[in-house]
Design a protein around this motif. Sequence first.
Motif, PDB file in Angstrom:
ATOM      1  N   ASP A 100       4.078   9.504  24.697  1.00 26.10           N
ATOM      2  CA  ASP A 100       3.987   8.071  24.248  1.00 26.10           C
ATOM      3  C   ASP A 100       3.281   7.264  25.387  1.00 26.10           C
ATOM      4  O   ASP A 100       2.317   6.597  25.365  1.00 26.10           O
ATOM      5  N   ALA A 101       3.446   7.874  26.699  1.00 23.82           N
ATOM      6  CA  ALA A 101       2.563   7.451  27.901  1.00 23.82           C
ATOM      7  C   ALA A 101       1.031   7.919  27.708  1.00 23.82           C
ATOM      8  O   ALA A 101       0.249   7.025  27.950  1.00 23.82           O
ATOM      9  N   LEU A 102       0.872   9.150  27.338  1.00 19.50           N
ATOM     10  CA  LEU A 102      -0.548   9.452  27.217  1.00 19.50           C
ATOM     11  C   LEU A 102      -1.055   8.890  25.881  1.00 19.50           C
ATOM     12  O   LEU A 102      -2.433   8.640  26.308  1.00 19.50           O
ATOM     13  N   GLU A 103      -0.319   8.511  24.966  1.00 17.84           N
ATOM     14  CA  GLU A 103      -1.024   7.691  24.090  1.00 17.84           C
ATOM     15  C   GLU A 103      -1.640   6.359  24.440  1.00 17.84           C
ATOM     16  O   GLU A 103      -2.690   6.116  23.929  1.00 17.84           O
ATOM     17  N   VAL A 104      -0.841   5.921  25.278  1.00 18.84           N
ATOM     18  CA  VAL A 104      -1.060   4.445  25.667  1.00 18.84           C
ATOM     19  C   VAL A 104      -2.551   4.542  26.729  1.00 18.84           C
ATOM     20  O   VAL A 104      -3.516   3.826  26.550  1.00 18.84           O
ATOM     21  N   ILE A 105      -2.427   5.506  27.380  1.00 17.35           N
ATOM     22  CA  ILE A 105      -3.821   5.911  28.446  1.00 17.35           C
ATOM     23  C   ILE A 105      -5.037   6.382  27.363  1.00 17.35           C
ATOM     24  O   ILE A 105      -6.133   5.768  27.584  1.00 17.35           O
ATOM     25  N   MET A 123      -1.338   9.980  35.335  1.00 16.34           N
ATOM     26  CA  MET A 123      -0.685   8.659  34.983  1.00 16.34           C
ATOM     27  C   MET A 123       0.541   8.723  33.933  1.00 16.34           C
ATOM     28  O   MET A 123       1.005   7.650  33.793  1.00 16.34           O
ATOM     29  N   ALA A 124       0.376   9.777  33.104  1.00 19.83           N
ATOM     30  CA  ALA A 124       1.018   9.698  31.965  1.00 19.83           C
ATOM     31  C   ALA A 124       2.434  10.555  32.197  1.00 19.83           C
ATOM     32  O   ALA A 124       3.333  10.875  31.254  1.00 19.83           O
ATOM     33  N   ARG A 125       2.641  11.118  33.432  1.00 22.44           N
ATOM     34  CA  ARG A 125       3.651  11.804  33.749  1.00 22.44           C
ATOM     35  C   ARG A 125       4.829  10.911  34.128  1.00 22.44           C
ATOM     36  O   ARG A 125       4.782  10.018  35.262  1.00 22.44           O
ATOM     37  N   ILE A 126       5.860  11.011  33.372  1.00 23.27           N
ATOM     38  CA  ILE A 126       6.949  10.227  33.392  1.00 23.27           C
ATOM     39  C   ILE A 126       8.674  10.633  33.505  1.00 23.27           C
ATOM     40  O   ILE A 126       8.629  11.798  32.702  1.00 23.27           O
ATOM     41  N   PRO A 127       9.228  10.271  34.592  1.00 25.53           N
ATOM     42  CA  PRO A 127      10.463  11.127  34.611  1.00 25.53           C
ATOM     43  C   PRO A 127      11.300  10.943  33.167  1.00 25.53           C
ATOM     44  O   PRO A 127      11.207   9.900  32.433  1.00 25.53           O
ATOM     45  N   ASP A 128      12.233  12.052  33.093  1.00 24.28           N
ATOM     46  CA  ASP A 128      12.668  12.223  31.808  1.00 24.28           C
ATOM     47  C   ASP A 128      13.838  11.006  31.874  1.00 24.28           C
ATOM     48  O   ASP A 128      14.483  10.695  32.833  1.00 24.28           O
ATOM     49  N   GLY A 129      13.797  10.322  30.668  1.00 22.76           N
ATOM     50  CA  GLY A 129      14.701   9.221  30.182  1.00 22.76           C
ATOM     51  C   GLY A 129      14.289   7.965  30.902  1.00 22.76           C
ATOM     52  O   GLY A 129      15.138   6.897  30.515  1.00 22.76           O
TER      53      GLY A 129
END
Length: 260
Positions: A100-105, A123-129
């Motif tokens: 979902d973060a990669l889609e935004v970017i 910048m799409a690397r997001i901690p689990d949860g």
Amino acid sequence: MGKASGVTAAVVLIGDEVLSGRTQDKNLQQIAQFLAPLGINVIECRTIPDDADVIADTVNTLRAKADYVFTTGGIGPTHDDITADSIAAAFGVGIDIRHDALEVIEHWYAKTKTPLTESRKRMARIPDGASLIVNPVTGAPGFQVENVFVMAGVPSITRGMLEDVAHRLHGGAVTRSRSVKADNLREGDIAIPLGEMQARYPQVSIGSYPYFLEVSQGEVKRGTHLVARSTDDAALDAVIGEIAAMVAALGFDGRIDPED
């Protein structure tokens, strides 16, 4: 998770450039000003380097002390942007590029006709949860893990992200601030009675701030600004009345709640 001082927040300013003085921080002020009307008081701020262990240790310490923690800096595309990994380590969770973060970017960079490089995908690397925080300025999201909100270091981006944070916060009683300002009044003139007043009104925070202003040709105007803050309106007004009376009794013209 309430504290005796009400709903609280801590701010962590991350970045070697802030510590070196190359970048002047504005985020503490705007975060504190954003939280105040919500009844959330900033009780501590730390400025720390781009060091993974320091970031993780600081966040873990402050999230145990405050209801909310806000971090700024270190979530960009370069090698020294290590905040996301450090937050994942602090919570003991994994981290990877999230769909979902990669889609935004991807959407943002397509819209701005900018190449989406591998470094930008970081910048799409997001901690689990974690849940994402919308970034209306440059697209790349921040994120929230439990009571920790991770945002960009650029003040305009941080301010935009705060709009997606407010609805997640549970505030408390709003702290009001009132003051008395008197030219030529020195702190030493009122130190003892001001201390006695503070003892009588423990629910009110009373501060004394001297000022020195150059007015013309090297001439300096000095004085003291006495500021009281509290969630108890009646006590706050009583303190301001007593401060004004004390200043007047000493022969000074105290201006109550001056605009300047």
